[in-house]
Design a protein around this motif. Sequence first.
Motif, PDB file in Angstrom:
ATOM      1  N   LYS A   1     -28.879  -8.860-142.318  1.00 48.50           N
ATOM      2  CA  LYS A   1     -28.974  -9.384-142.209  1.00 48.50           C
ATOM      3  C   LYS A   1     -27.934 -10.650-141.269  1.00 48.50           C
TER       4      LYS A   1
ATOM      5  N   VAL B   1     -27.476 -10.224-138.482  1.00 45.87           N
ATOM      6  CA  VAL B   1     -28.022 -10.581-136.488  1.00 45.87           C
ATOM      7  C   VAL B   1     -29.826 -11.575-136.961  1.00 45.87           C
ATOM      8  N   ALA B   2     -30.259 -11.240-138.355  1.00 46.93           N
ATOM      9  CA  ALA B   2     -30.979 -11.826-138.577  1.00 46.93           C
ATOM     10  C   ALA B   2     -31.163 -13.026-138.490  1.00 46.93           C
ATOM     11  N   GLU B   3     -30.903 -13.825-137.847  1.00 48.43           N
ATOM     12  CA  GLU B   3     -30.360 -15.341-137.830  1.00 48.43           C
ATOM     13  C   GLU B   3     -30.530 -15.886-136.122  1.00 48.43           C
ATOM     14  N   PRO B   4     -31.395 -16.508-135.949  1.00 47.64           N
ATOM     15  CA  PRO B   4     -31.760 -17.513-134.764  1.00 47.64           C
ATOM     16  C   PRO B   4     -30.495 -17.591-134.156  1.00 47.64           C
TER      17      PRO B   4
ATOM     18  N   LEU C   1     -27.645 -14.985-133.268  1.00 48.07           N
ATOM     19  CA  LEU C   1     -28.791 -13.701-131.988  1.00 48.07           C
ATOM     20  C   LEU C   1     -28.524 -14.590-130.608  1.00 48.07           C
TER      21      LEU C   1
END
Lengths: 116, 116
Positions: B37, B39-42, B45
Amino acid sequence: MTTALTAPAPAVEACCTPLTSEALSAEDAQRFAQLLKAVAEPTRLRLVSLIAAQENKEACVCDLTEPIGLGQPTVSHHLKILVDAGILHREKRGVWAYYSIVPGALERAAAVLSPR
Amino acid sequence: MTTALTAPAPAVEACCTPLTSEALSAEDAQRFAQLLKAVAEPTRLRLVSLIAAQENKEACVCDLTEPIGLGQPTVSHHLKILVDAGILHREKRGVWAYYSIVPGALERAAAVLSPR
């Protein structure tokens, strides 16, 4: 492969530039975040893991509800998110749909985080 | 390493059983989802990618606001999430804090998704 013609391009296939090899474009960041979000959820991680742990590497919802401890509609909802992201393949056989991990999907996701 | 004594155990270090090697426990799934979670965000990243693309592999907030196109408080907020997850290291030098990727952090996250 009955869903192949109508399904949108899975995020997992659209992502291939490793995160650390060059500055990520806003568009690639959006795509890769979408893919990671599909797996960044405890129940979905356990579903992928349980499917991989099956002897024949596939499972129907009926195999998954008990070990996950959630009802069929909830499990089916999480499985659909994983199918839409291109991580799971769904194949209808008789009454049940069977889910398997798309070959190379997790490897490709891992490769974006860290090139081999 | 001024934050090492007070920071909670980063999720990235706590995760080491690959997803597909055995059925993931509920506890491991929770930990690994927390890491993904982060890193799961533009924007996050792109921040990781921009830091990796710097010549000396580190950046201060002042280097990041312009390419990201967001204000300093928002960028700092995202950087803190990445530090808390054990993906970035933060070092205060003078007026600015400098951020670098924790060696091996992305490789360890990738290895949970797909063992090498």
